[in-house]
Design an enzyme around this catalytic site. Structure first.
Site: not given
Ligand code: PDD
Length: 282
Positions: A32, A147, A179, A203
């Protein structure tokens, strides 16, 4: 009622149907992207499309749509839904197949879904007053650079953060912050902005990348390296970045105030520079 995109068609949201045999539904076998819309314009759409293609190729999903088709879908959704401020969610799943861990021999027709969501992006309380975070173990798989829609642990971490009275979670692996549950993280230590270098564990945020450019252009010192939660406790400032938050100051970590306990000067400068960058592209 929104108009959404599904496999080549624009339909009312209550008419969009996905098969129960879709691999995205059964195995989270899908990728996505979330692209922000500000004043009716997309922020960083080409970067989002490039990252989508990279994620798709990492897990071997074939997508027939061209970059220009993907751009058109985004623009059509903004127009059809008169979206001024918010986001577009795009999901590409491997396709429909009887439940089987193994991929079918012949490539499947990927399922593509996209929709708009209204969201205030500018002038939010989180952006002006900052947010609180708690450190939690990073129990995700080791390919967080992809992702994928496999977001259960991110949901669990955010839920746990909420239970602990915080706004979000920072994920810790092997003693270092990787993260946030849905954002990239930065601290300011001895006047230097620190953020973790890219790897398969986090990411490659589009906003992170824009912020690094802002730092470069503004001649603010920064370094890409892992940092610990203890370093974050002693930082003068901390902040997170993502397409839907832009830059949020982090004013509390594990119940301890960061610096003064208020959004700091470096964070505010970056919020300003990021908005300038956005306005130039809009
Ligand atoms: N999340 N890290 C993770 C784990 C994320 O899920 C996101 C974005 C980011 C920031 O990436 P970008 O700057 O490209 O948005 C970092 C999106 C917004 C989401 O899942 O809703």
């Amino acid at each position: 009622m929104r108009t959404v995109y599904i496999n080549g068609e624009y339909v009312a949201e209550n008419e969009a149907k996905v098969s129960v045999f879709d691999r995205g539904f059964m195995f989270a076998d899908s990728i996505y992207e979330v692209t922000a819309v500000h004043r009716g314009s997309l922020i960083g759409i080409s970067q989002h499309i490039s990252r989508l293609r990279r994620s798709l190729s990492e897990i071997g999903i074939c997508l027939k749509l061209t970059d220009s088709d993907l751009q058109t879908i985004h623009h059509q959704l903004i127009e059809r839904n008169q979206l001024n401020e918010g986001l577009i969610y795009l999901q590409v799943s491997r396709g429909v197949q009887d439940r089987n861990f193994l991929y079918s021999d012949a490539p499947l027709e990927a399922s593509v879904v996209a929709f708009t969501q209204v969201k205030q992006l500018v002038g939010t309380k989180a952006a002006t007053s900052g947010i609180s975070v708690v450190g939690l173990p990073d129990l995700r798989w080791h390919r967080s650079d992809i992702k994928s829609t496999q977001l259960l642990y991110a949901c669990m971490a955010k839920d746990e953060a909420k239970r602990q009275g915080a706004d979000d979670a920072w994920l810790i692996r092997d003693g270092y912050v990787t993260e946030g549950a849905s954002n990239n993280v930065f601290i300011v230590l001895d006047g230097v902005v620190v953020t973790r270098e890219l790897s398969s564990l986090l990411l490659p945020g589009i906003t992170r990348d824009s912020i690094l450019k802002c730092l470069d252009e503004a001649d603010i010192n920064f370094v890409e390296r892992p940092f610990t939660l203890e370093e974050a406790y002693s930082a003068s400032e901390a902040f997170i970045t993502s397409s839907t938050s832009f830059v949020y100051p982090v004013v509390q970590i594990d119940g301890q105030s960061v610096g003064s306990g208020y959004p700091g000067p470096v964070t505010k400068t970056l919020q300003h520079l990021y908005m300038l960058q956005v306005s130039e592209n809009v």
